[in-house]
Write a protein that holds these residues in place. Sequence first.
Motif, mmCIF file in Angstrom:
data_model
loop_
_atom_site.group_PDB
_atom_site.id
_atom_site.type_symbol
_atom_site.label_atom_id
_atom_site.label_comp_id
_atom_site.label_asym_id
_atom_site.label_seq_id
_atom_site.Cartn_x
_atom_site.Cartn_y
_atom_site.Cartn_z
ATOM 1 N N PRO A 57 190.489 24.999 -36.366
ATOM 2 C CA PRO A 57 191.523 25.945 -36.456
ATOM 3 C C PRO A 57 190.801 27.246 -35.322
ATOM 4 O O PRO A 57 191.640 27.486 -34.516
ATOM 5 N N CYS A 58 189.513 27.550 -35.471
ATOM 6 C CA CYS A 58 189.177 28.500 -34.524
ATOM 7 C C CYS A 58 189.028 28.075 -33.375
ATOM 8 O O CYS A 58 188.853 28.844 -32.246
ATOM 9 N N HIS A 59 188.436 26.851 -33.217
ATOM 10 C CA HIS A 59 188.163 26.010 -31.855
ATOM 11 C C HIS A 59 189.442 26.241 -31.148
ATOM 12 O O HIS A 59 189.527 26.328 -29.906
ATOM 13 N N GLY A 60 190.581 25.880 -31.744
ATOM 14 C CA GLY A 60 192.056 25.544 -31.065
ATOM 15 C C GLY A 60 192.420 27.159 -30.485
ATOM 16 O O GLY A 60 192.907 27.176 -29.567
ATOM 17 N N GLN A 61 192.086 28.096 -31.281
ATOM 18 C CA GLN A 61 192.251 29.420 -30.853
ATOM 19 C C GLN A 61 191.524 30.087 -30.013
ATOM 20 O O GLN A 61 191.576 31.369 -29.366
ATOM 21 N N GLY A 62 190.131 29.525 -29.741
ATOM 22 C CA GLY A 62 189.107 30.011 -28.986
ATOM 23 C C GLY A 62 188.373 31.380 -29.601
ATOM 24 O O GLY A 62 187.779 32.057 -28.926
ATOM 25 N N TRP A 63 188.293 31.317 -30.915
ATOM 26 C CA TRP A 63 187.584 32.377 -31.529
ATOM 27 C C TRP A 63 188.004 33.568 -31.207
ATOM 28 O O TRP A 63 187.197 34.406 -30.391
ATOM 29 N N PRO A 64 189.214 34.094 -31.463
ATOM 30 C CA PRO A 64 189.624 35.432 -30.956
ATOM 31 C C PRO A 64 189.119 36.505 -31.809
ATOM 32 O O PRO A 64 188.385 36.220 -33.089
ATOM 33 N N ARG A 65 188.776 37.532 -31.397
ATOM 34 C CA ARG A 65 188.142 38.646 -31.872
ATOM 35 C C ARG A 65 188.933 39.394 -32.760
ATOM 36 O O ARG A 65 189.328 40.571 -32.641
ATOM 37 N N ASP A 66 189.598 39.061 -33.955
ATOM 38 C CA ASP A 66 190.286 39.743 -34.900
ATOM 39 C C ASP A 66 189.774 39.057 -36.413
ATOM 40 O O ASP A 66 188.879 38.466 -36.345
ATOM 41 N N CYS A 74 186.543 29.898 -40.520
ATOM 42 C CA CYS A 74 185.782 29.213 -39.656
ATOM 43 C C CYS A 74 184.870 29.882 -38.553
ATOM 44 O O CYS A 74 184.804 29.374 -37.500
ATOM 45 N N TYR A 75 184.367 30.957 -39.090
ATOM 46 C CA TYR A 75 183.375 31.881 -38.151
ATOM 47 C C TYR A 75 182.311 31.125 -37.658
ATOM 48 O O TYR A 75 181.721 30.443 -38.525
ATOM 49 N N THR A 76 181.918 31.397 -36.503
ATOM 50 C CA THR A 76 180.514 31.427 -35.957
ATOM 51 C C THR A 76 180.118 32.243 -35.000
ATOM 52 O O THR A 76 181.014 32.674 -34.357
ATOM 53 N N ASP A 77 178.736 32.597 -34.857
ATOM 54 C CA ASP A 77 178.462 33.696 -33.835
ATOM 55 C C ASP A 77 178.543 33.059 -32.640
ATOM 56 O O ASP A 77 178.432 33.796 -31.513
ATOM 57 N N VAL A 78 178.402 31.735 -32.386
ATOM 58 C CA VAL A 78 178.016 30.921 -30.981
ATOM 59 C C VAL A 78 179.036 31.501 -29.879
ATOM 60 O O VAL A 78 178.436 31.885 -28.875
ATOM 61 N N PRO A 79 180.387 31.407 -29.864
ATOM 62 C CA PRO A 79 181.147 31.680 -28.791
ATOM 63 C C PRO A 79 181.111 33.090 -28.619
ATOM 64 O O PRO A 79 181.371 33.551 -27.311
ATOM 65 N N TYR A 80 181.127 33.915 -29.362
ATOM 66 C CA TYR A 80 181.175 35.362 -29.489
ATOM 67 C C TYR A 80 179.762 35.835 -28.736
ATOM 68 O O TYR A 80 179.777 36.706 -27.843
ATOM 69 N N LEU A 81 178.708 35.215 -28.865
ATOM 70 C CA LEU A 81 177.698 36.025 -28.447
ATOM 71 C C LEU A 81 177.553 35.373 -26.844
ATOM 72 O O LEU A 81 176.937 36.007 -26.072
ATOM 73 N N TYR A 82 178.157 34.181 -26.576
ATOM 74 C CA TYR A 82 178.184 33.852 -25.191
ATOM 75 C C TYR A 82 178.872 34.935 -24.440
ATOM 76 O O TYR A 82 178.536 35.391 -23.288
ATOM 77 N N ARG A 83 180.149 35.253 -24.950
ATOM 78 C CA ARG A 83 180.777 36.252 -24.187
ATOM 79 C C ARG A 83 180.516 37.817 -24.268
ATOM 80 O O ARG A 83 180.892 38.668 -23.259
ATOM 81 N N GLU A 84 179.584 38.100 -25.357
ATOM 82 C CA GLU A 84 179.179 39.603 -25.462
ATOM 83 C C GLU A 84 177.718 39.852 -25.260
ATOM 84 O O GLU A 84 177.489 40.922 -25.763
#
Length: 471
Positions: A57-66, A74-84
């Motif tokens: 579910p998060c993969h399809g939404q691009g892990w939104p910041r909310d 379905c949280y993971t640190d990985v995509p957020y750390l790439y962006r931030e």
Amino acid sequence: MSRSPSREDPLARLATTWLGGPIGRHARIGVSRWTPLAVAFLVTTALFVIGIVEKAPCHGQGWPRDNYAFSHLCYTDVPYLYRERGFAQGGIAYLDRGDYPPLEYPVLTGAVMQVTAWVTQTFESADAVAASVLFNDLTVVVLFGFALLTAWALSRTTPHRPYDAMFFAAAPTLALAGTINWDLVAVALTTCALLTWSKSRPFATGVLLGLGAAAKFYPLFLLGPLLVLALRSGKLRLWGVTLLSAVAAWMVVNLPLLLLAQDSWAAFWSFNADRAGDFGSIWYVLGLAGHPVSMVNAASLGLFALACVGIAWLGLFAPRRPRLAQLVFLTVAAFVLVNKVYSPQYVLWLLPLVALARPRWRDWSVWQAGELIYWVAIWLHLAGALVPAADGTPDRFYWLAVGVRIAATVYLCVMVIRDILAPATDVVREGGLIDDPAGGPFDHAADAGRLRRWFGAERPGRAPVGEGATP
């Protein structure tokens, strides 16, 4: 000869009822292409696939910041750390600075992140969200490789019990927490260090522990149990080799950045030193309950030091020398019990240690159940879904989940301590016929000098009469 789980473990025997019961005593074991390692690899793969599906579910939404990632579990640190942390902007970890916080991770973990980011950027995606999803996918592949390496090392560490790798491979927490962060890098290096020690290779063990500590600090805790058992067996020189090689390996990885970007290098240390009692810890719950502890660092370190003293006493004065894996498990478990924070992926640190220290499916199941309860509770707590209606009542369900997790870990510790004090109950030692298959130079070693007289160890590697050994 490898041991059949369905013969010796009551829960495994019960689980095979639908297949016709435990394997027969005259069955030909080990002639199939489905070796214990092949089965462990297959199960590890299946668990990783389950983890990917769980985060779909998060993969399809691009892990939104909310709260979406929290509420959908379905949280993971990985995509957020790439962006931030500058990767999306093309920055190099630690060396480049920009309008983003410094990377608060040890150097080897940062190196894995950086290489994965470079591979991601070869696809030249201008969309930071899409790039972060690709970065996550590539990271999952990398972490899957480290999970397979862990399963392989476990199957080789205790050759007479290769199926014990399943305690890692089949863990539901591996599926759920394996890709939250990069902890599997340190887990694999630590497990390989235990393997090399079991082969009496202290230099290689030290190098692997140093590299593990460059990815996550906890692998250095293994030096404590190694020191205790080295004192008891009179093998301090081997411990010294391990210590020096660990320090050297850690320095080789860290020194360049320490010289080139000291402030960025120190971000990991300052972040953890300044951190208050955080999610998952007893300190966090006390704060929520209105009883904050003002000196959390001192309290946490003090309790861990006391636990280490107790573990050292147990290692030195138990009637029979404990197995290395038992003391290592107790040390790491003590740390996660009293640490300022317990992130959901910290369960991965203990998975291979439980497989080596207490390979019993019943106890493993109790512990995993406690971890699963906490895993659900932490995400719902962060999503605000557990807070009662508008009356402002505290989130006591989350408090209970933390208590259940702690109780499950303490239960495992009690069972391991029981095995140390009563070696006949230790399934790895098979009633005293085996000493310490993962102990390397400690295996079948007599107590040294005065310790031998204190403990009455008359024969190397044997328990005193009445504790499972042959008189």
